[in-house]
Design a protein around this motif. Structure first.
Motif, PDB file in Angstrom:
ATOM      1  N   VAL A  31      60.252  -5.820  19.278  1.00  0.00           N
ATOM      2  CA  VAL A  31      60.654  -7.024  19.794  1.00  0.00           C
ATOM      3  C   VAL A  31      61.008  -6.429  21.388  1.00  0.00           C
ATOM      4  O   VAL A  31      61.980  -5.557  21.439  1.00  0.00           O
ATOM      5  N   LEU A  32      60.905  -7.340  22.224  1.00  0.00           N
ATOM      6  CA  LEU A  32      61.111  -7.060  23.427  1.00  0.00           C
ATOM      7  C   LEU A  32      62.019  -8.056  24.056  1.00  0.00           C
ATOM      8  O   LEU A  32      61.725  -9.593  24.079  1.00  0.00           O
ATOM      9  N   GLU A  33      63.455  -7.922  24.410  1.00  0.00           N
ATOM     10  CA  GLU A  33      64.537  -8.823  25.013  1.00  0.00           C
ATOM     11  C   GLU A  33      64.724  -8.408  26.366  1.00  0.00           C
ATOM     12  O   GLU A  33      64.838  -7.476  26.811  1.00  0.00           O
ATOM     13  N   ALA A  34      64.714  -9.598  27.149  1.00  0.00           N
ATOM     14  CA  ALA A  34      64.874  -9.350  28.771  1.00  0.00           C
ATOM     15  C   ALA A  34      66.111  -9.156  29.073  1.00  0.00           C
ATOM     16  O   ALA A  34      66.626  -8.650  29.934  1.00  0.00           O
ATOM     17  N   GLU A 109      61.776  -7.165  30.345  1.00  0.00           N
ATOM     18  CA  GLU A 109      61.568  -8.304  30.692  1.00  0.00           C
ATOM     19  C   GLU A 109      59.951  -8.556  30.819  1.00  0.00           C
ATOM     20  O   GLU A 109      59.298  -7.586  31.439  1.00  0.00           O
ATOM     21  N   VAL A 110      59.337  -9.001  30.113  1.00  0.00           N
ATOM     22  CA  VAL A 110      57.639  -9.456  30.163  1.00  0.00           C
ATOM     23  C   VAL A 110      57.481 -10.093  31.122  1.00  0.00           C
ATOM     24  O   VAL A 110      57.854 -11.417  31.461  1.00  0.00           O
ATOM     25  N   VAL A 111      56.400  -9.769  32.194  1.00  0.00           N
ATOM     26  CA  VAL A 111      56.014 -10.398  33.352  1.00  0.00           C
ATOM     27  C   VAL A 111      54.700 -10.758  33.389  1.00  0.00           C
ATOM     28  O   VAL A 111      54.169 -11.658  33.905  1.00  0.00           O
ATOM     29  N   PRO A 130      42.790  -4.808  22.723  1.00  0.00           N
ATOM     30  CA  PRO A 130      44.259  -5.161  22.372  1.00  0.00           C
ATOM     31  C   PRO A 130      44.760  -5.697  23.758  1.00  0.00           C
ATOM     32  O   PRO A 130      44.307  -5.992  24.613  1.00  0.00           O
ATOM     33  N   PHE A 131      46.199  -6.353  23.255  1.00  0.00           N
ATOM     34  CA  PHE A 131      46.733  -7.129  24.263  1.00  0.00           C
ATOM     35  C   PHE A 131      47.486  -5.952  25.277  1.00  0.00           C
ATOM     36  O   PHE A 131      47.668  -5.049  24.737  1.00  0.00           O
ATOM     37  N   LEU A 132      47.445  -6.336  26.580  1.00  0.00           N
ATOM     38  CA  LEU A 132      48.176  -5.499  27.190  1.00  0.00           C
ATOM     39  C   LEU A 132      49.597  -6.254  27.988  1.00  0.00           C
ATOM     40  O   LEU A 132      49.080  -7.486  28.354  1.00  0.00           O
ATOM     41  N   VAL A 133      50.821  -5.687  27.658  1.00  0.00           N
ATOM     42  CA  VAL A 133      51.990  -6.405  27.881  1.00  0.00           C
ATOM     43  C   VAL A 133      52.922  -5.442  29.151  1.00  0.00           C
ATOM     44  O   VAL A 133      53.003  -4.396  28.847  1.00  0.00           O
ATOM     45  N   ARG A 134      52.700  -6.007  30.133  1.00  0.00           N
ATOM     46  CA  ARG A 134      53.546  -5.401  31.177  1.00  0.00           C
ATOM     47  C   ARG A 134      55.094  -5.847  31.497  1.00  0.00           C
ATOM     48  O   ARG A 134      55.197  -7.120  31.398  1.00  0.00           O
ATOM     49  N   LEU A 135      55.860  -4.979  31.593  1.00  0.00           N
ATOM     50  CA  LEU A 135      57.172  -5.510  31.853  1.00  0.00           C
ATOM     51  C   LEU A 135      57.718  -5.269  33.364  1.00  0.00           C
ATOM     52  O   LEU A 135      56.861  -4.830  34.126  1.00  0.00           O
ATOM     53  N   ALA A 136      58.878  -5.881  33.619  1.00  0.00           N
ATOM     54  CA  ALA A 136      59.187  -6.051  35.216  1.00  0.00           C
ATOM     55  C   ALA A 136      59.429  -4.630  35.447  1.00  0.00           C
ATOM     56  O   ALA A 136      59.387  -4.519  37.075  1.00  0.00           O
ATOM     57  N   ASP A 137      59.750  -3.664  34.760  1.00  0.00           N
ATOM     58  CA  ASP A 137      59.815  -2.018  35.521  1.00  0.00           C
ATOM     59  C   ASP A 137      58.492  -1.446  35.610  1.00  0.00           C
ATOM     60  O   ASP A 137      58.517  -0.438  35.952  1.00  0.00           O
ATOM     61  N   GLY A 138      57.505  -2.202  35.405  1.00  0.00           N
ATOM     62  CA  GLY A 138      56.147  -1.363  35.436  1.00  0.00           C
ATOM     63  C   GLY A 138      55.689  -0.786  34.085  1.00  0.00           C
ATOM     64  O   GLY A 138      54.375  -0.570  33.839  1.00  0.00           O
TER      65      GLY A 138
END
Length: 465
Positions: A31-34, A109-111, A130-138
């Motif tokens: 689970v990713l929470e911003a 945070e997912v961008v 697969p899906f690629l999920v990038r976060l605000a921190d890179g």
């Protein structure tokens, strides 16, 4: 296909419900929470009371995990929780169960979400990537599927009456408060003894208006304007005593009395075209030759989803609401209230991109007819499909309280008597207001979001999320 967990975006009630169902089915997930804490968006309106009692606010799988973990006392099901209660007595304990402990990443945070090696155009082999999920921190994560429960709280609608920002809206941002301010607590000094215009016709606007009414009784000089686009406020006043959620019905009833008394100045048929700063440090809302002057404008015009972060996925979005095309007619606020939305699940939430599902408030796009109970059933159905249990995924059932009204700023009819305050005696004139006028205000309470929010003799709230 590379082995990767299911990524759930958002650690609010719906995201954690999806996590609970994934855990029960033995599916790996993250689970990713911003925000920096569970349900960070709800934390911003923790003072607000939901008008859905606890019986509608707890997901079935989440309840089972909490009961199995021990040490959790189920809240009294008929009681109305505040946003803070929802976090402290339900969501926070849920994240500490053995099945969810360590599975939530905060400050994540997912961008962007895409497919590894695939933009939106490429087709051959797409479903195997697969899906690629990038976060605000890179940082980047791989996912076998994505359950997007990011909500809409960070994307409020604008004040402009034509769907785009009003002229001067950005320059006046310092005078604009977001929905559901803590009028009687944290934000009291911003509103006490000052002139406030609340823009919007939903439950969050009602909540703020009623709290401002209570503040005006306590602090002389506190003035309240209610600015709406429509001329008939029947949607906002709702079902009254016939509402299956008494607190929701009471919300509209109290607000109607407040307007009829003249203690809240109703400015109807007002579509904001421009905002301008005045020489004495106030802000002016302009609609043609009409003017509304205030110290602060509370933007309670609703929210919209952020589809930009999934712009490289193949989405089938309704051009009006921004939900899936299949879901749109089931949630259309021109035809449905929160309580009349038909049962729906994975089939209505599916996009041409296999494995990506938006659930919760985000799934509804710009429709304000969302309830927590609806989102919980969405999460259950989607997770059952991810587990390959299509029989369970399609066995969708909803038991929703009816007669509640969820609206954003939709005009509803054209009743002169409503615009003038109703049938219970003289009513305030809904005309341009350019200078403050002294008036008292009846006690009030309420507003909301995310489940439908509301309150009783203190703070309350009402609206859908």
């Amino acid at each position: 296909m590379i082995e990767a967990p299911v990524v759930v975006i958002g650690a609010g009630p719906i995201g954690l419900a999806a996590a609970a169902h994934l855990a029960e089915r033995g599916i790996d997930f993250t689970v990713l929470e911003a925000g920096q804490s569970v349900a960070a968006a709800i934390g911003e309106w923790r003072h607000v009371k939901l008008f859905s009692p606890w019986r509608y606010d707890i997901d079935s799988a989440a309840r089972r995990l909490l009961e199995q973990a021990g040490g959790w006392t189920e809240p009294e099901l008929g009681v109305l929780p505040t946003g803070g209660d929802l976090i402290d007595d339900y969501l926070e304990p849920l994240t500490k169960t053995p099945e969810l402990s360590g599975r939530v990443r905060y400050g994540a945070e997912v961008v962007a979400v895409t497919r590894v090696g695939f933009d939106r155009i490429r087709t051959a082999g797409r479903e195997d990537a697969p899906f690629l999920v990038r976060l605000a921190d890179g940082a980047e994560l791989l996912a076998s599927a994505v359950v997007d429960a990011a909500g809409t709280w960070r994307r409020p609608n604008i004040l402009g009456g034509s769907g785009i920002p009003a002229r001067g809206e950005a320059a006046a941002s310092g005078h604009i408060a977001s929905a559901l301010p803590d009028v009687l607590g944290r934000d009291r000094e911003r509103f006490a003894g000052r002139r406030t215009a609340v823009v919007g016709a939903g439950h969050s606007a009602s909540t703020t208006l009623l709290e401002l009414g209570e503040l005006a009784e306590q602090v002389p000089g506190t003035e309240v304007l209610w600015v709406v686009r429509g001329t008939d406020q029947a949607r906002t006043y709702g079902g009254g005593a016939a509402d299956e959620l008494p607190a929701r019905g009471a919300l509209g009833t109290r607000l109607k009395k407040l307007v009829q008394s003249g203690r809240v100045e109703l400015v109807s048929g007002f579509r904001t075209e421009e905002l301008a700063l005045t020489s004495d440090g106030r802000v002016e809302l302009i609609a043609g030759d009409r003017r509304v002057v205030a110290d602060t404008v509370v933007n309670s015009t609703g929210f919209r989803p952020d589809h930009d972060m999934v712009g490289e996925l193949r989405l089938d979005l309704d051009p009006i609401l921004g939900s899936t095309r299949a879901l749109a007619p089931l949630i259309d606020p021109n035809k449905h209230s929160c309580g009349t939305v038909p049962p729906h699940g994975v089939d209505e939430l599916a996009h041409p991109e296999p494995g990506y599902y938006a659930v919760g408030a985000k799934s509804y796009g710009r429709a304000p007819t969302f309830l927590l109970a609806t989102g919980y059933e969405q999460a259950r159905s989607v997770v059952a499909a991810l587990a390959g249990d299509w029989e369970a995924a399609r066995d969708v059932q909803l038991d929703l309280p009816e007669t509640g009204v969820c609206s954003s700023n939709l005009a509803y009819g054209d009743s002169d008597s409503e615009a003038a305050g109703g049938c219970c005696g003289p009513a305030p004139q809904a005309v341009e207001i350019t200078a403050p006028t002294s008036r008292g205000l009846a006690t009030g309470i309420s507003g909301g979001l995310l489940t439908l929010i509301e309150d009783a003799p203190t703070k309350q709230s009402g609206c859908c999320n």
